[in-house]
Design a protein around this motif. Structure first.
Motif, PDB file in Angstrom:
ATOM      1  N   HIS A   1     -70.865  -1.700  76.248  1.00 28.97           N
ATOM      2  CA  HIS A   1     -69.992  -2.233  75.204  1.00 28.97           C
ATOM      3  C   HIS A   1     -68.712  -2.818  75.786  1.00 28.97           C
ATOM      4  O   HIS A   1     -67.606  -2.472  75.423  1.00 28.97           O
ATOM      5  N   ALA A   2     -68.896  -3.750  76.703  1.00 28.59           N
ATOM      6  CA  ALA A   2     -67.749  -4.466  77.265  1.00 28.59           C
ATOM      7  C   ALA A   2     -67.231  -5.437  76.218  1.00 28.59           C
ATOM      8  O   ALA A   2     -67.987  -6.005  75.446  1.00 28.59           O
ATOM      9  N   CYS A   3     -65.931  -5.617  76.192  1.00 18.82           N
ATOM     10  CA  CYS A   3     -65.313  -6.496  75.209  1.00 18.82           C
ATOM     11  C   CYS A   3     -65.608  -7.953  75.534  1.00 18.82           C
ATOM     12  O   CYS A   3     -65.561  -8.363  76.684  1.00 18.82           O
TER      13      CYS A   3
ATOM     14  N   ILE B   1     -59.515 -10.860  60.251  1.00 19.20           N
ATOM     15  CA  ILE B   1     -60.417 -10.145  61.159  1.00 19.20           C
ATOM     16  C   ILE B   1     -61.328  -9.193  60.395  1.00 19.20           C
ATOM     17  O   ILE B   1     -62.489  -9.026  60.754  1.00 19.20           O
ATOM     18  N   GLU B   2     -60.814  -8.596  59.327  1.00 20.79           N
ATOM     19  CA  GLU B   2     -61.679  -7.731  58.520  1.00 20.79           C
ATOM     20  C   GLU B   2     -62.811  -8.543  57.897  1.00 20.79           C
ATOM     21  O   GLU B   2     -63.969  -8.126  57.924  1.00 20.79           O
ATOM     22  N   GLU B   3     -62.466  -9.693  57.344  1.00 17.50           N
ATOM     23  CA  GLU B   3     -63.470 -10.514  56.671  1.00 17.50           C
ATOM     24  C   GLU B   3     -64.456 -11.143  57.652  1.00 17.50           C
ATOM     25  O   GLU B   3     -65.595 -11.407  57.292  1.00 17.50           O
ATOM     26  N   THR B   4     -64.024 -11.384  58.882  1.00 17.14           N
ATOM     27  CA  THR B   4     -64.897 -12.024  59.862  1.00 17.14           C
ATOM     28  C   THR B   4     -65.791 -11.030  60.593  1.00 17.14           C
ATOM     29  O   THR B   4     -66.963 -11.307  60.828  1.00 17.14           O
ATOM     30  N   TYR B   5     -65.270  -9.882  60.956  1.00 11.51           N
ATOM     31  CA  TYR B   5     -66.008  -8.961  61.814  1.00 11.51           C
ATOM     32  C   TYR B   5     -66.537  -7.708  61.110  1.00 11.51           C
ATOM     33  O   TYR B   5     -67.653  -7.292  61.377  1.00 11.51           O
TER      34      TYR B   5
ATOM     35  N   ALA C   1     -63.150   0.660  65.484  1.00  9.69           N
ATOM     36  CA  ALA C   1     -62.707  -0.382  64.557  1.00  9.69           C
ATOM     37  C   ALA C   1     -61.927   0.198  63.380  1.00  9.69           C
ATOM     38  O   ALA C   1     -60.898  -0.357  62.978  1.00  9.69           O
ATOM     39  N   LEU C   2     -62.400   1.298  62.846  1.00 12.21           N
ATOM     40  CA  LEU C   2     -61.748   1.869  61.667  1.00 12.21           C
ATOM     41  C   LEU C   2     -60.387   2.461  62.014  1.00 12.21           C
ATOM     42  O   LEU C   2     -59.429   2.331  61.239  1.00 12.21           O
ATOM     43  N   ASP C   3     -60.285   3.082  63.185  1.00 14.18           N
ATOM     44  CA  ASP C   3     -58.986   3.595  63.631  1.00 14.18           C
ATOM     45  C   ASP C   3     -57.997   2.459  63.845  1.00 14.18           C
ATOM     46  O   ASP C   3     -56.818   2.566  63.488  1.00 14.18           O
TER      47      ASP C   3
ATOM     48  N   CYS D   1     -63.323  -3.697  69.463  1.00 13.42           N
ATOM     49  CA  CYS D   1     -62.901  -4.568  70.560  1.00 13.42           C
ATOM     50  C   CYS D   1     -62.759  -6.005  70.067  1.00 13.42           C
ATOM     51  O   CYS D   1     -61.777  -6.691  70.385  1.00 13.42           O
ATOM     52  N   ASP D   2     -63.726  -6.468  69.277  1.00 16.75           N
ATOM     53  CA  ASP D   2     -63.643  -7.816  68.698  1.00 16.75           C
ATOM     54  C   ASP D   2     -62.424  -7.939  67.789  1.00 16.75           C
ATOM     55  O   ASP D   2     -61.702  -8.935  67.833  1.00 16.75           O
ATOM     56  N   LEU D   3     -62.210  -6.929  66.973  1.00 26.60           N
ATOM     57  CA  LEU D   3     -61.068  -6.942  66.051  1.00 26.60           C
ATOM     58  C   LEU D   3     -59.742  -7.020  66.798  1.00 26.60           C
ATOM     59  O   LEU D   3     -58.853  -7.805  66.445  1.00 26.60           O
ATOM     60  N   GLU D   4     -59.624  -6.209  67.832  1.00 32.63           N
ATOM     61  CA  GLU D   4     -58.375  -6.140  68.585  1.00 32.63           C
ATOM     62  C   GLU D   4     -58.058  -7.476  69.255  1.00 32.63           C
ATOM     63  O   GLU D   4     -56.941  -7.973  69.185  1.00 32.63           O
ATOM     64  N   ARG D   5     -59.041  -8.056  69.889  1.00 31.96           N
ATOM     65  CA  ARG D   5     -58.821  -9.341  70.573  1.00 31.96           C
ATOM     66  C   ARG D   5     -58.514 -10.461  69.579  1.00 31.96           C
ATOM     67  O   ARG D   5     -57.619 -11.261  69.808  1.00 31.96           O
ATOM     68  N   ALA D   6     -59.256 -10.533  68.501  1.00 32.56           N
ATOM     69  CA  ALA D   6     -59.024 -11.581  67.513  1.00 32.56           C
ATOM     70  C   ALA D   6     -57.653 -11.434  66.872  1.00 32.56           C
ATOM     71  O   ALA D   6     -56.953 -12.428  66.628  1.00 32.56           O
ATOM     72  N   TYR D   7     -57.233 -10.206  66.616  1.00 33.34           N
ATOM     73  CA  TYR D   7     -55.924  -9.954  66.010  1.00 33.34           C
ATOM     74  C   TYR D   7     -54.807 -10.432  66.941  1.00 33.34           C
ATOM     75  O   TYR D   7     -53.862 -11.095  66.503  1.00 33.34           O
TER      76      TYR D   7
END
Length: 188
Positions: A167-169, A47-51, A3-5, A134-140
């Motif tokens: 850890h499946a997306c 996405i930062e504020e949500t996840y 997530a941080l990367d 994974c959550d961040l990437e999909r939501a973005y």
């Protein structure tokens, strides 16, 4: 992806787009690039504020000041992006507003990468960061492609962490619009 990367990569992409806008001589291309920039900033902030931030809040029991500062920087970045979006590319204020947005976003990225991300790295495991990433990437991607309005909430990540190696997306679908809005869009 961690997530941080992913968020650091988004910081770089937004900064690079701002540099391209500043160097672009064509007002038409500048306008379309600013629209994309505004969507990117809105998606990034949401996405930062949500996840990420709720997870960080759980881990930062004592010192939440960096988290509160980050929320305020997000508000400033949104305001500056909206202000730039409403400014014509030929307006004399365009350059100043672009510089302001660049400064606000750079300050936001520097604070997150220097203060908030190291604390998150210490408080979360690599698996947890991968799940959040994974959550961040999909939501973005959903926010950039579908253009979900800022007023509609994003689905929250489910509570609890998966077992090791699981850890499946999860698939994130855009929130459903009201039936009347969908009919208006279709022209019915």
């Amino acid at each position: 992806m961690d997530a941080l990367d992913l968020l650091e990569q988004q910081h770089l992409e937004v900064s690079a787009l701002m540099e391209r806008i500043a160097a672009e001589p064509s007002p038409g291309l500048r306008t379309s690039m600013v629209a994309r920039l505004s969507r990117m900033i809105d998606a990034h902030v949401r996405i930062e504020e949500t996840y990420l931030y709720p997870v960080c809040a759980e881990r930062m029991a004592g010192d939440r000041k960096p988290l509160h500062d980050a929320y305020e920087k997000h508000g400033l970045a949104r305001f500056a992006a909206d202000n730039l979006l409403r400014t014509r590319a030929t307006d004399v204020r365009f350059e100043a507003r672009l510089r302001l947005l660049r400064d606000v976003f750079t300050h936001h990225a520097d604070e997150e990468e220097g203060v908030l991300f190291p604390k998150a790295k210490r408080g979360l495991t690599d698996e947890q960061l991968d799940v959040i990433g994974c959550d961040l990437e999909r939501a973005y991607e959903v926010l950039l492609r579908v253009g979900v309005p800022a007023s509609s909430p994003l689905p929250r990540a489910q509570r609890g962490w998966p077992r090791r190696g699981a850890h499946a997306c999860r698939v994130i679908r855009p929130t459903a619009r009201r039936r009347t809005e969908a009919l208006r869009v279709r022209g019915v």
